[in-house]
Scaffold this motif. Structure first.
Motif, short mmCIF file in Angstrom:
data_model
loop_
_atom_site.label_atom_id
_atom_site.label_comp_id
_atom_site.label_asym_id
_atom_site.label_seq_id
_atom_site.Cartn_x
_atom_site.Cartn_y
_atom_site.Cartn_z
N ILE A 167 -13.04 47.98 30.06
CA ILE A 167 -14.00 46.97 30.61
C ILE A 167 -15.20 46.95 30.06
CG2 ILE A 167 -15.30 45.79 32.74
CD1 ILE A 167 -12.54 46.54 34.24
N ARG A 168 -15.71 48.44 29.97
CA ARG A 168 -17.08 48.63 29.55
C ARG A 168 -17.32 48.19 28.07
NH1 ARG A 168 -17.86 54.58 32.14
NH2 ARG A 168 -18.43 53.79 34.20
N ARG A 169 -16.41 48.46 27.29
CA ARG A 169 -16.18 48.12 25.77
C ARG A 169 -16.28 46.58 25.82
NH1 ARG A 169 -12.79 52.32 25.84
NH2 ARG A 169 -11.05 51.12 25.43
N TYR A 170 -15.21 46.08 26.41
CA TYR A 170 -14.88 44.49 26.50
C TYR A 170 -16.53 43.60 26.88
CZ TYR A 170 -14.63 40.12 29.21
OH TYR A 170 -14.92 39.02 29.65
N LYS A 171 -16.86 44.23 27.72
CA LYS A 171 -18.52 43.39 28.05
C LYS A 171 -19.24 43.28 26.72
CE LYS A 171 -18.24 42.81 32.50
NZ LYS A 171 -18.46 41.15 32.92
N ALA A 172 -19.37 44.08 25.53
CA ALA A 172 -19.87 43.88 24.48
C ALA A 172 -19.28 42.67 23.93
CB ALA A 172 -19.94 45.19 23.66
N PHE A 221 -13.15 36.61 26.88
CA PHE A 221 -13.64 36.51 28.10
C PHE A 221 -12.28 36.98 28.96
CE2 PHE A 221 -15.78 33.60 25.46
CZ PHE A 221 -17.10 33.91 25.84
N TYR A 222 -12.61 37.74 29.99
CA TYR A 222 -11.44 38.36 30.86
C TYR A 222 -12.00 37.84 32.07
CZ TYR A 222 -8.10 41.81 32.19
OH TYR A 222 -6.83 42.36 32.37
N PHE A 223 -10.79 37.09 32.89
CA PHE A 223 -11.38 36.63 34.28
C PHE A 223 -10.33 37.23 35.41
CE2 PHE A 223 -12.81 33.24 31.38
CZ PHE A 223 -13.72 32.81 31.60
N ILE A 224 -11.05 37.28 36.41
CA ILE A 224 -10.32 37.59 37.73
C ILE A 224 -10.06 36.37 38.12
CG2 ILE A 224 -10.22 38.52 39.98
CD1 ILE A 224 -9.98 40.81 37.73
N ILE A 225 -8.75 36.01 38.68
CA ILE A 225 -8.30 34.81 39.46
C ILE A 225 -8.18 35.19 40.79
CG2 ILE A 225 -6.53 32.90 39.91
CD1 ILE A 225 -5.56 33.79 36.98
N ASP A 249 -4.14 54.33 34.21
CA ASP A 249 -5.18 55.25 34.29
C ASP A 249 -6.26 54.18 34.50
OD1 ASP A 249 -7.32 56.83 34.19
OD2 ASP A 249 -7.02 57.77 32.16
N VAL A 250 -6.91 54.43 35.96
CA VAL A 250 -8.15 53.25 36.42
C VAL A 250 -9.60 53.83 35.39
CG1 VAL A 250 -9.43 52.89 38.39
CG2 VAL A 250 -7.38 53.06 38.53
N GLU A 251 -9.38 55.04 35.39
CA GLU A 251 -10.73 55.46 34.29
C GLU A 251 -10.70 54.77 32.96
OE1 GLU A 251 -14.34 56.41 33.66
OE2 GLU A 251 -13.52 56.58 35.76
N ALA A 252 -9.52 54.77 32.56
CA ALA A 252 -9.35 54.23 31.05
C ALA A 252 -9.49 52.65 31.30
CB ALA A 252 -7.55 54.45 30.65
N GLN A 253 -9.26 51.97 32.26
CA GLN A 253 -9.56 50.71 32.37
C GLN A 253 -10.92 50.29 32.55
OE1 GLN A 253 -7.12 48.17 32.53
NE2 GLN A 253 -8.77 46.91 32.18
N VAL A 254 -11.61 51.21 33.44
CA VAL A 254 -13.03 51.04 33.44
C VAL A 254 -13.78 50.97 32.14
CG1 VAL A 254 -15.03 52.03 34.31
CG2 VAL A 254 -13.23 51.90 36.02
N ASN A 255 -13.13 52.08 31.18
CA ASN A 255 -13.80 52.10 29.96
C ASN A 255 -13.59 51.18 28.98
OD1 ASN A 255 -15.08 54.80 30.32
ND2 ASN A 255 -13.17 55.88 29.97
N LEU A 309 -15.66 36.34 35.73
CA LEU A 309 -15.66 37.33 34.79
C LEU A 309 -15.40 38.67 35.28
CD1 LEU A 309 -18.40 36.02 32.50
CD2 LEU A 309 -15.95 35.99 31.94
N VAL A 310 -14.64 39.39 34.62
CA VAL A 310 -14.26 40.75 35.21
C VAL A 310 -15.39 41.66 35.50
CG1 VAL A 310 -13.70 41.80 32.90
CG2 VAL A 310 -12.32 42.74 34.87
N GLU A 311 -15.36 42.61 36.37
CA GLU A 311 -16.32 43.59 36.54
C GLU A 311 -15.66 44.84 36.74
OE1 GLU A 311 -19.40 43.13 36.45
OE2 GLU A 311 -19.28 40.87 36.48
N GLU A 312 -16.57 46.09 36.29
CA GLU A 312 -15.85 47.31 36.46
C GLU A 312 -15.09 47.72 37.62
OE1 GLU A 312 -18.42 50.70 35.24
OE2 GLU A 312 -19.21 49.27 33.84
N SER A 313 -15.49 47.07 38.77
CA SER A 313 -15.25 47.26 40.28
C SER A 313 -13.70 46.78 40.35
CB SER A 313 -15.93 46.66 41.17
OG SER A 313 -15.96 45.23 40.89
#
Length: 173
Positions: A48-53, A61-65, A40-46, A12-16
């Protein structure tokens, strides 16, 4: 949660992961058939934060391969869970991927949807000009169910995926 195959795994994806994701999404080699992003990396972090809910509520579900050595090589997302079906997309694999990363990650997506989420089919759309991916899905057993101006619409059943996995097991084991 980590799903593992012969040469890749998905977590699962993380803010990092935001900078990695933005790098993939703005790279012209990979984004031809994707919706545009700002870079915009900060927009992507935001995001991901919303997605986690949504992840906590089991809505998407968002995955890193990654290769088994931990090298990130792509992304994929499961979303639009309706009835007994799920959609998947945002599927990007970069040049760090393994030879069978596409096949393995697709089977991991289906394993998650069918085994973890207990769903029986998947629906998805592919841009009409993305002939390589359309061919891939048809070889997996997907059936075209319609189209829009931009996309071909597909559905695939759990049984079709299991039959294809059995047929291709020598590449996956």
């Amino acid at each position: 949660m980590i799903l593992t195959s012969k040469t890749v795994k998905m977590r699962l994806v993380e803010e990092s992961d935001a900078e990695f994701i933005v790098g993939l999404r703005v790279d012209e080699k990979y984004n031809k058939h994707l919706s545009a992003v700002t870079g915009d990396v900060e927009a992507q972090v935001n995001w991901i934060r919303r997605y986690k809910a949504d992840e906590a509520d089991k809505l998407q579900f968002y995955f890193i391969i990654e290769r088994l050595d931990g090298t990130r090589c792509g992304t994929v997302r499961i979303y639009d869970i309706v009835g007994d079906s799920f959609c998947w997309g945002s599927w990007i694999l970069n040049e760090e991927k393994t030879k069978y990363a596409a096949l393995e990650s697709a089977f991991l997506v289906y394993e998650f949807g069918f085994e973890e989420l207990k769903l029986s089919k998947s629906h998805f759309d592919v841009r009409k000009e993305n002939e390589k991916v359309i061919s891939f899905h048809k070889k997996m057993g997907a059936v075209k169910t319609g189209e829009t101006d931009l996309d071909e619409l597909f559905e695939i059943s759990k049984n079709s995926v299991l039959e294809t996995k059995q047929r291709l097991s020598s590449k996956l084991l």
